[in-house]
Design a protein around this motif. Sequence first.
Motif, short mmCIF file in Angstrom:
data_model
loop_
_atom_site.label_atom_id
_atom_site.label_comp_id
_atom_site.label_asym_id
_atom_site.label_seq_id
_atom_site.Cartn_x
_atom_site.Cartn_y
_atom_site.Cartn_z
N PHE A 86 0.81 -1.21 0.00
CA PHE A 86 0.00 0.00 0.00
C PHE A 86 0.85 1.26 0.00
CE2 PHE A 86 -2.86 -3.13 2.03
CZ PHE A 86 -3.96 -2.99 1.20
N GLN A 89 -2.14 8.32 -0.57
CA GLN A 89 -2.38 9.16 -1.76
C GLN A 89 -1.57 10.46 -1.76
OE1 GLN A 89 -6.32 10.61 -2.39
NE2 GLN A 89 -6.90 10.64 -0.23
N PHE A 109 -1.09 -0.32 -4.39
CA PHE A 109 -2.48 0.01 -4.09
C PHE A 109 -2.50 1.28 -3.25
CE2 PHE A 109 -4.50 -4.51 -4.31
CZ PHE A 109 -4.06 -4.61 -5.62
N ALA A 111 -4.45 3.34 -0.67
CA ALA A 111 -5.55 3.01 0.24
C ALA A 111 -5.48 3.83 1.51
CB ALA A 111 -5.50 1.54 0.59
N GLU A 112 -6.63 3.88 2.19
CA GLU A 112 -6.71 4.47 3.51
C GLU A 112 -7.57 3.56 4.35
OE1 GLU A 112 -6.18 9.18 3.10
OE2 GLU A 112 -8.14 8.55 3.90
N GLN A 114 -7.44 0.37 4.69
CA GLN A 114 -7.80 -0.78 3.86
C GLN A 114 -8.94 -0.50 2.88
OE1 GLN A 114 -7.79 -4.80 5.42
NE2 GLN A 114 -5.67 -4.54 4.83
N GLN A 115 -9.37 0.75 2.78
CA GLN A 115 -10.36 1.10 1.75
C GLN A 115 -9.56 1.53 0.53
OE1 GLN A 115 -13.79 0.63 2.47
NE2 GLN A 115 -12.70 -0.30 4.19
N LEU A 116 -9.79 0.85 -0.58
CA LEU A 116 -9.04 1.12 -1.79
C LEU A 116 -9.48 2.42 -2.45
CD1 LEU A 116 -6.89 -0.40 -3.53
CD2 LEU A 116 -8.79 -1.22 -4.91
N LEU A 117 -8.51 3.32 -2.68
CA LEU A 117 -8.82 4.58 -3.36
C LEU A 117 -8.42 4.53 -4.82
CD1 LEU A 117 -7.43 7.06 -0.68
CD2 LEU A 117 -9.80 6.27 -0.94
N THR A 152 -12.11 -5.02 -10.05
CA THR A 152 -11.75 -5.79 -8.85
C THR A 152 -12.36 -7.19 -8.93
OG1 THR A 152 -13.72 -5.11 -7.63
CG2 THR A 152 -11.78 -3.70 -7.43
N THR A 184 -13.55 -3.98 1.47
CA THR A 184 -12.22 -4.05 2.07
C THR A 184 -11.29 -4.82 1.13
OG1 THR A 184 -13.31 -4.19 4.20
CG2 THR A 184 -10.94 -4.63 4.16
N VAL A 185 -10.14 -4.24 0.85
CA VAL A 185 -9.21 -4.94 -0.03
C VAL A 185 -8.39 -5.93 0.81
CG1 VAL A 185 -7.61 -2.98 0.11
CG2 VAL A 185 -7.32 -4.67 -1.69
#
Lengths: 206, 206
Positions: A86, A89, A109, A111-112, A114-117, A152, A184-185
């Motif tokens: 990860f 951004q 990836f 992410a913040e 575990q939420q994929l941006l 995804t 959640t990724v």
Amino acid sequence: MELTERQKKIVEIVRENEPISGENIAKKLNLSRPTLRSDFAILTMTGILDARPKVGYFYTGQTHDPLLFDGLFETKVAEIMIPPIFIKQESSVYDAVTMLFMYDIGTLFVAENQQLLGIVSRKDLLRTTVTGGDLNKMPVAMIMTRMPNLVTISSEDRLLDAGYKLIEHEIDSIPVMDAVDGITVVGKLSKTSVLRHFVTEAMKQK
Amino acid sequence: MELTERQKKIVEIVRENEPISGENIAKKLNLSRPTLRSDFAILTMTGILDARPKVGYFYTGQTHDPLLFDGLFETKVAEIMIPPIFIKQESSVYDAVTMLFMYDIGTLFVAENQQLLGIVSRKDLLRTTVTGGDLNKMPVAMIMTRMPNLVTISSEDRLLDAGYKLIEHEIDSIPVMDAVDGITVVGKLSKTSVLRHFVTEAMKQK
């Protein structure tokens, strides 16, 4: 396709006694030859045993369980996915390139919690670095491919679905999302992981 | 694994008459039920037919010839290789990056008269562009990976050999050399081509 216990026993008998007639195999199992007819048919059709008229059965050296291509692609994504790397951004393009080389990977990836941006690939980075500009000041948020434009896959999907998406969308890796919450990724599946899985399984057969 | 003509006929009969008992299939073929016992065993074990006690045989929708994974990897490299994109060793790094994007590929072959001199990958280019310098003046000869340090494969090799080399050496594509002279480059095999081949074959089975 799984061999039955009896078929596995027949293979063992042939390995140890080849060439051996069907009659003699039946004797060793205390069964009649006609009872074993379909077993012999399966073992020769799958290429595990070879039958020569008036000589008997030989073991070809092929493993007991011929792996059906279909079955291999039924493997769940969760079984072969790998942990993603990860990046935040706000991180700079320069830092992103450094991370790619440090971990020797092709995709980061963004992410913040575990939420994929978004996703930033070697290709995105090359496009940016070749045009110049201050790479230390440019955040990856500016050049990443953003959700919801990302392809995804769910951890419960099959390898075939993943393979299809990788090829169809011409991407190198695909984020794996939790099968329950869907957001959640939980992993990454790359062309390399899929190919490695195939090669490893094929090598096991040798 | 190839089905016999009789097994293919059985599949056709079941498709048109499902559910149908073994007895009735035998009648349609003017054969006795025991004669067909091994055929039924093979067709159910491979998952082409489904048998329900006291009801009969069903067609599962799977194709007639279950593809063995082993067989798939026996495919010759020549059958799925693609034409490489060449660049001259005097060309600039900037031109190389432009070509990668123009053709949407990951690797360029550096060659003279089809004799391979080196390879330049997206990774090599990213390493160069991020460190700066005049990309228009830097020739690809300076940053390419050179023969004889390249991993290559022969057009007559099997897909498994290619897959193994791609994974083992952690490369994205591999130059395919003429099987006869061993030095003329005749194609390119990438992770993508191998994966596409698998996915396409698997989709055909559906």
